[in-house]
Write a protein that holds these residues in place. Structure first.
Motif, PDB file in Angstrom:
ATOM      1  N   CYS A   1       2.043   4.321   4.880  1.00  0.00           N
ATOM      2  CA  CYS A   1       0.887   3.584   5.385  1.00  0.00           C
ATOM      3  C   CYS A   1       0.422   4.266   6.671  1.00  0.00           C
ATOM      4  O   CYS A   1       0.819   5.402   6.956  1.00  0.00           O
ATOM      5  CB  CYS A   1       1.213   2.106   5.602  1.00  0.00           C
TER       6      CYS A   1
ATOM      7  N   LYS B   1       2.028  -0.752   9.286  1.00  0.00           N
ATOM      8  CA  LYS B   1       3.163  -1.381   8.603  1.00  0.00           C
ATOM      9  C   LYS B   1       3.108  -2.904   8.701  1.00  0.00           C
ATOM     10  O   LYS B   1       3.328  -3.617   7.715  1.00  0.00           O
ATOM     11  CB  LYS B   1       4.486  -0.888   9.211  1.00  0.00           C
TER      12      LYS B   1
ATOM     13  N   VAL C   1       0.227  -4.380   6.618  1.00  0.00           N
ATOM     14  CA  VAL C   1       0.565  -4.375   5.192  1.00  0.00           C
ATOM     15  C   VAL C   1       1.545  -5.502   4.882  1.00  0.00           C
ATOM     16  O   VAL C   1       1.371  -6.256   3.919  1.00  0.00           O
ATOM     17  CB  VAL C   1       1.160  -3.019   4.783  1.00  0.00           C
TER      18      VAL C   1
ATOM     19  N   PHE D   1       8.379  -1.591  -0.648  1.00  0.00           N
ATOM     20  CA  PHE D   1       7.501  -2.334  -1.553  1.00  0.00           C
ATOM     21  C   PHE D   1       8.273  -2.810  -2.778  1.00  0.00           C
ATOM     22  O   PHE D   1       9.065  -2.070  -3.355  1.00  0.00           O
ATOM     23  CB  PHE D   1       6.351  -1.411  -1.975  1.00  0.00           C
TER      24      PHE D   1
ATOM     25  N   LEU E   1      -3.050   1.006   1.438  1.00  0.00           N
ATOM     26  CA  LEU E   1      -1.931   1.179   2.363  1.00  0.00           C
ATOM     27  C   LEU E   1      -2.310   2.059   3.552  1.00  0.00           C
ATOM     28  O   LEU E   1      -2.010   1.739   4.712  1.00  0.00           O
ATOM     29  CB  LEU E   1      -0.742   1.808   1.638  1.00  0.00           C
TER      30      LEU E   1
ATOM     31  N   TYR F   1      -2.582   3.025  -2.845  1.00  0.00           N
ATOM     32  CA  TYR F   1      -2.423   4.007  -1.774  1.00  0.00           C
ATOM     33  C   TYR F   1      -3.582   4.000  -0.775  1.00  0.00           C
ATOM     34  O   TYR F   1      -3.342   4.013   0.444  1.00  0.00           O
ATOM     35  CB  TYR F   1      -2.197   5.409  -2.362  1.00  0.00           C
TER      36      TYR F   1
END
Length: 407
Positions: free
Chosen positions: A253, A311, A314, A260, A306, A303
């Motif tokens: 990220c 972090k 997310v 994940f 992200l 992607y």
């Protein structure tokens, strides 16, 4: 301040390094009186292991030692001398439990065999921690943390297919062994009180790792029942369209990585997480989620999403939709982690050699008898206190013992 849960428990600590000291540290943090015996010629070798403040080695400033020995009393003792061994036996008689990690057989050679310990205190428990146990063909084998991890079976399943195993974090097997040994020690003390005779505990770090939840137990049982492995290196392969499938994975990220985890039956959650609710009922996606070959289409959704976020962003967005995603914290991140800070995990201890520093706090919280984290001792700091307070030596006696290199 409330008394600790283990207040009144007396532990003679004959350990050094990591596993044994971590065991007795946990007992100390919750109130046990732990007297640590250290060599007169430099003390516990962990005092000479880093990290050190400003990268300047010093036996009183080792971060490893200071963390592993909080709250203990340090007494230097030369166990090669007859006087030192006599003091050791008297302290063992004072103790509810003796915890040691000498080479198998060494304690008896120091004059503290099972019979001698029972003679001094029939109810004292003896907890022996060693690489491979007190008997067996590997009894005298040398090992470090990674050799033990290899022998315990956990290292075999840390690799990507076709590659050598990956080394886990430094000392991880030894910290695990120390934590388990602390619980075994309490069990041994309880049994000793109930039976009125000292329990003898033979702890093999290899056996601890072979039965631990860290990859080994599942494989041992699976092999026993069916001859196959439950977890293999292939678990890192993509098992569905999601990145690394049901086993999760580390995804990049904006400022690092996140861990994940998403299942095909959480497709609706995934779509809401990435802001594509329009795809929830799109069968061109939902009918193909179990097919690893469909992975590039899912990657194309996740992607870009992200890489536009940090972090924490997310993690927050994913958790809000019920998708288990966690920030992959660096050590710096851990010190700033809002959850750890909210729970008061880190404690500040002022040490005469390092000044005030933050340390990891209690391993678990108790409402009525909380842990009390106190600084680690200087080398031999409590020698006079222990010998005069517990064993009735005079200050003059202690001075003579120092001159004779006994303490």
């Amino acid at each position: 301040m409330s008394e600790g849960a283990l207040e009144g428990l007396r532990i003679l600590d004959l350990t050094q390094g990591v596993a044994g000291p971590y065991c007795t540290k946990l007992l100390s943090d919750y109130g046990a009186d732990v007297i640590k015996i250290e060599r007169t010629d430099g003390g516990d070798p962990a005092r000479h292991a880093g990290p050190f403040p400003d990268d300047e080695p010093h036996p009183e400033r080792s971060g490893l030692f200071l963390d592993l020995n909080t709250g203990k009393r340090s007494l230097t003792l030369n166990l090669k001398t007859e006087s030192g061994q006599r003091i050791l036996r008297r302290l063992a008689a004072w103790s509810d439990a003796v915890v040691e990690n000498f080479r198998p057989g060494a304690l008896a050679r120091l004059g503290l065999s099972d019979e001698q310990l029972a003679e001094g205190n029939p109810a004292a428990a003896l907890v022996s921690i060693s690489n491979f146990g007190q008997h067996g063909p590997y009894r005298d084998f040398e090992a470090d943390d990674m050799l033990l991890y290899a022998m315990g079976g956990g290292l075999a399943v840390t690799a990507y297919p076709g590659r050598e195993p990956n080394r886990p974090w430094l000392y991880a097997p030894l910290f695990l062994a120390g934590a388990m040994a602390a619980s075994y020690s309490l069990g041994a003390i309880t049994a000793s009180v109930r039976l009125r005779r000292g329990e003898r505990v033979d702890i093999s770090i290899q056996e601890m790792l072979a039965c631990s939840l860290d990859r080994a137990t599942q494989n041992v049982m699976a092999h026993s029942y069916g001859g196959e492995l439950f977890v293999t290196e292939d678990c890192n392969l993509r098992a569905s369209a999601f990145p690394n499938g049901v086993y999760g994975g580390q995804l990049p990220c904006k400022d690092g990585y996140v861990n994940f985890l998403c299942y095909p039956y959480w497709w609706d959650r995934f779509c809401r997480m990435v802001g594509r609710e329009d795809l929830i009922d799109d069968t061109s996606y939902s009918d193909n989620l179990l097919d690893p070959e469909f992975g590039p289409q899912i990657d194309a959704l996740i992607y870009p999403w992200l890489l536009e976020r940090t972090k924490i962003e997310v993690m927050d967005a994913a958790q809000a939709q019920g998708v288990p995603v966690a920030a992959l914290n660096t050590t710096e991140d851990l010190f700033a982690d809002r959850q750890l800070r909210a729970r008061g995990y880190f404690v500040e201890l002022d040490h005469p050699e390092t000044g005030p520093r933050e340390y990891p706090g209690a391993q678990f919280k108790m409402s009525e008898t909380p842990a009390s984290i106190r600084r680690a001792p200087l080398l031999g700091e409590h020698t006079m206190e222990v010998l005069t307070g517990l064993l009735d030596y005079t200050p003059e006696d202690v001075s003579i013992l120092r001159q004779r290199d006994v303490v």
